[in-house]
Design an enzyme around this catalytic site. Structure first.
Site, PDB file in Angstrom:
ATOM      1  N   ASN A 174     -26.829  48.776   2.403  1.00 44.31           N
ATOM      2  CA  ASN A 174     -27.274  49.228   1.083  1.00 44.31           C
ATOM      3  C   ASN A 174     -28.506  50.122   1.088  1.00 44.31           C
ATOM      4  O   ASN A 174     -29.275  50.148   0.126  1.00 44.31           O
ATOM      5  CB  ASN A 174     -27.524  48.028   0.170  1.00 44.31           C
ATOM      6  CG  ASN A 174     -26.279  47.205  -0.069  1.00 44.31           C
ATOM      7  OD1 ASN A 174     -25.210  47.541   0.413  1.00 44.31           O
ATOM      8  ND2 ASN A 174     -26.414  46.119  -0.804  1.00 44.31           N
ATOM      9  N   TYR A 210     -31.304  50.144   2.935  1.00 48.11           N
ATOM     10  CA  TYR A 210     -32.627  49.644   3.301  1.00 48.11           C
ATOM     11  C   TYR A 210     -32.896  49.947   4.781  1.00 48.11           C
ATOM     12  O   TYR A 210     -32.191  50.740   5.392  1.00 48.11           O
ATOM     13  CB  TYR A 210     -32.746  48.168   2.916  1.00 48.11           C
ATOM     14  CG  TYR A 210     -32.614  47.975   1.424  1.00 48.11           C
ATOM     15  CD1 TYR A 210     -33.610  48.416   0.559  1.00 48.11           C
ATOM     16  CD2 TYR A 210     -31.468  47.411   0.867  1.00 48.11           C
ATOM     17  CE1 TYR A 210     -33.484  48.289  -0.815  1.00 48.11           C
ATOM     18  CE2 TYR A 210     -31.320  47.276  -0.514  1.00 48.11           C
ATOM     19  CZ  TYR A 210     -32.337  47.718  -1.350  1.00 48.11           C
ATOM     20  OH  TYR A 210     -32.201  47.602  -2.710  1.00 48.11           O
ATOM     21  N   TYR A 220     -32.908  41.043 -14.028  1.00 52.50           N
ATOM     22  CA  TYR A 220     -34.232  41.266 -13.456  1.00 52.50           C
ATOM     23  C   TYR A 220     -35.363  41.023 -14.453  1.00 52.50           C
ATOM     24  O   TYR A 220     -36.488  41.475 -14.244  1.00 52.50           O
ATOM     25  CB  TYR A 220     -34.341  42.714 -12.932  1.00 52.50           C
ATOM     26  CG  TYR A 220     -33.185  43.143 -12.066  1.00 52.50           C
ATOM     27  CD1 TYR A 220     -32.870  42.463 -10.894  1.00 52.50           C
ATOM     28  CD2 TYR A 220     -32.398  44.236 -12.421  1.00 52.50           C
ATOM     29  CE1 TYR A 220     -31.805  42.855 -10.097  1.00 52.50           C
ATOM     30  CE2 TYR A 220     -31.330  44.638 -11.632  1.00 52.50           C
ATOM     31  CZ  TYR A 220     -31.039  43.948 -10.474  1.00 52.50           C
ATOM     32  OH  TYR A 220     -29.984  44.338  -9.696  1.00 52.50           O
ATOM     33  N   PRO A 233     -26.234  37.372  -1.317  1.00 58.68           N
ATOM     34  CA  PRO A 233     -27.632  37.626  -1.671  1.00 58.68           C
ATOM     35  C   PRO A 233     -27.727  38.526  -2.889  1.00 58.68           C
ATOM     36  O   PRO A 233     -27.015  39.524  -2.997  1.00 58.68           O
ATOM     37  CB  PRO A 233     -28.193  38.310  -0.422  1.00 58.68           C
ATOM     38  CG  PRO A 233     -26.996  38.908   0.247  1.00 58.68           C
ATOM     39  CD  PRO A 233     -25.860  37.987  -0.033  1.00 58.68           C
ATOM     40  N   MET A 234     -28.631  38.165  -3.810  1.00 60.99           N
ATOM     41  CA  MET A 234     -28.822  38.950  -5.035  1.00 60.99           C
ATOM     42  C   MET A 234     -30.297  38.940  -5.418  1.00 60.99           C
ATOM     43  O   MET A 234     -30.892  37.881  -5.579  1.00 60.99           O
ATOM     44  CB  MET A 234     -28.010  38.361  -6.193  1.00 60.99           C
ATOM     45  CG  MET A 234     -26.512  38.512  -6.037  1.00 60.99           C
ATOM     46  SD  MET A 234     -25.630  37.666  -7.359  1.00 60.99           S
ATOM     47  CE  MET A 234     -25.813  35.954  -6.846  1.00 60.99           C
ATOM     48  N   HIS A 252     -30.632  42.044   6.570  1.00 57.81           N
ATOM     49  CA  HIS A 252     -30.060  42.971   5.597  1.00 57.81           C
ATOM     50  C   HIS A 252     -29.932  44.327   6.272  1.00 57.81           C
ATOM     51  O   HIS A 252     -30.886  45.096   6.355  1.00 57.81           O
ATOM     52  CB  HIS A 252     -30.955  43.051   4.371  1.00 57.81           C
ATOM     53  CG  HIS A 252     -30.283  43.655   3.167  1.00 57.81           C
ATOM     54  ND1 HIS A 252     -29.094  44.359   3.237  1.00 57.81           N
ATOM     55  CD2 HIS A 252     -30.631  43.655   1.842  1.00 57.81           C
ATOM     56  CE1 HIS A 252     -28.747  44.764   2.030  1.00 57.81           C
ATOM     57  NE2 HIS A 252     -29.661  44.348   1.161  1.00 57.81           N
ATOM     58  N   ARG A 261     -22.206  38.445  -8.382  1.00 60.01           N
ATOM     59  CA  ARG A 261     -22.449  38.298  -9.810  1.00 60.01           C
ATOM     60  C   ARG A 261     -21.789  37.061 -10.419  1.00 60.01           C
ATOM     61  O   ARG A 261     -22.344  36.457 -11.343  1.00 60.01           O
ATOM     62  CB  ARG A 261     -21.986  39.552 -10.551  1.00 60.01           C
ATOM     63  CG  ARG A 261     -22.885  40.753 -10.322  1.00 60.01           C
ATOM     64  CD  ARG A 261     -22.242  42.034 -10.818  1.00 60.01           C
ATOM     65  NE  ARG A 261     -21.154  42.473  -9.953  1.00 60.01           N
ATOM     66  CZ  ARG A 261     -20.404  43.554 -10.183  1.00 60.01           C
ATOM     67  NH1 ARG A 261     -20.610  44.271 -11.276  1.00 60.01           N
ATOM     68  NH2 ARG A 261     -19.450  43.912  -9.343  1.00 60.01           N
ATOM     69  N   GLN A 307     -32.007  35.786   3.514  1.00 59.75           N
ATOM     70  CA  GLN A 307     -31.741  37.178   3.866  1.00 59.75           C
ATOM     71  C   GLN A 307     -33.074  37.901   4.087  1.00 59.75           C
ATOM     72  O   GLN A 307     -33.919  37.941   3.196  1.00 59.75           O
ATOM     73  CB  GLN A 307     -30.951  37.920   2.797  1.00 59.75           C
ATOM     74  CG  GLN A 307     -30.506  39.288   3.326  1.00 59.75           C
ATOM     75  CD  GLN A 307     -29.941  40.201   2.273  1.00 59.75           C
ATOM     76  OE1 GLN A 307     -30.648  40.586   1.350  1.00 59.75           O
ATOM     77  NE2 GLN A 307     -28.677  40.572   2.418  1.00 59.75           N
TER      78      GLN A 307
END
Length: 357
Positions: A175, A177, A340, A23-24, A172, A313, A98
């Site tokens: 990271n 969250y 972004y 996921p990105m 998720h 990436r 996600q």
């Protein structure tokens, strides 16, 4: 040794290879958190992955972290995602959504709401807003009676994801969250049954997973975790005990997989591999770290007992990443300026490898 290109049975899905698109966040959604035709193109271009995990999708408006991200909490959002999943399936792929509740990593300028979290402790750093980065605001500590609503938002979004044609969902839990905030020992200062001890700090994650599995089934549910990670200023004490307890409880619920990030030393990650009896997806390098994961990293972790390997990436600039790995072709470099920025450039404009005549 297990090959990156072997099939794998994940619940009811037969994956043609063991490559997972991680996921990105790409902030290309339309107003109202709607998925777009360009998003359908983006994911369909990468459908040769054994499994795609989508960008983080907010389960509620207050759960939105960044501007420009998609949701799964309205009927309009469900309808907008359907062409995306149809495009992936038409290209032979499989895709999980996600589900990402940002918790304290949000801003009133983005959502119109004060962020919420386990405690009134702000994230560390600047958060994205429609007018640019701003210091993370003070979140409102959730009342204990409110917590079931936020746990239930994961399950409600999962039902909507399945209605939109997703093959499953990934919570998720990494990271910094919402789930990660409850696991944290400095973002979660609660003294009730959702904070303090290891057993209480894992409770939000366990209940969110149980609710989601009950909603859509264990074979359609996974979770991503970052043991010992420090994103957005979270800290975790008793990391080994915390994640051993969490994986033990998750195993009783029976999700399809656990997706680990390389945020702890390898010895601890291997211990967690031994604790977790089910499918393990390993993200082999630190997310957004200096090293981009490659074929050697995948082979190493397959040799260490991981079942599937996720790449982030590398998939941005290499929609044909699986074939490049298979044929030993060069990997195109990333264009960080386009991560972004919005629009199609640096999103759907990367070609497959061009063989010279």
């Amino acid at each position: 040794m297990t090959s990156l290109f072997e099939r794998y049975q994940l619940g009811n899905l037969t994956l043609p290879n063991r490559v997972v698109m991680a996921p990105m966040t790409r902030v290309r959604a339309a107003a109202g958190g709607l998925a777009t035709p360009s998003m359908a193109t983006y994911y369909a271009q990468r459908a040769t992955a054994g499994l795609i995990v989508s960008e983080g999708v907010q389960p509620s408006l207050v759960g939105q972290s960044n501007p420009g991200t998609p949701g799964l909490h309205t009927d309009e959002q469900v309808a907008s995602w359907t062409p995306v999943t149809e495009a992936v399936h038409a290209n032979g792929g499989r895709i999980f959504a996600q589900i990402m509740h940002g918790g304290r990593v949000s801003h009133p300028d983005t959502t119109g709401h004060q962020p919420v979290g386990p405690s009134a402790v702000p994230a560390v750093g600047d958060v994205f807003t429609p007018t640019g980065p701003q210091p993370a605001p003070m979140p409102r500590a959730l009342e204990e009676a409110e917590i079931p609503e936020h746990i239930g938002s994961y399950a409600a979004a999962a039902r909507r994801a399945v209605a939109a044609g997703f093959d499953g969902v990934e919570l998720h839990g990494a990271n910094g969250y919402m789930i990660s905030q409850f696991l944290s020992s400095n973002a979660n200062l609660r003294t009730d049954s959702y904070g303090g001890s290891v057993a209480d700090r894992i409770r939000f994650a366990v209940e969110a997973m149980a609710a989601t599995v009950d909603a859509v089934g264990g074979d359609r549910t996974g979770i991503r975790l970052s043991p010992g990670g420090t994103f957005w200023g979270v800290e975790e004490t008793e990391v080994r005990e915390l994640y051993t307890a969490l994986l033990t409880e998750l195993a009783r619920i029976g999700p399809a997989y656990v997706h680990l990030e390389a945020t702890a030393d390898e010895d601890l990650l291997l211990e967690l591999r031994r604790v977790w009896p089910g499918t393990l997806i390993m993200n082999p390098t630190l997310p957004m770290g200096p090293k981009q994961a490659g074929r050697d990293d995948a082979d190493h972790w397959l040799g260490q007992g991981a079942d599937l390997i996720s790449f982030g990436r590398s998939f941005i600039s290499n929609p044909d990443l699986v074939e490049r790995f298979r044929a030993g072709l060069p990997i195109a470099p990333v264009d960080e300026a386009a991560y972004y920025q919005g629009g199609d450039r640096g999103y759907v404009t990367f070609p497959a490898y061009q063989h010279s005549a």
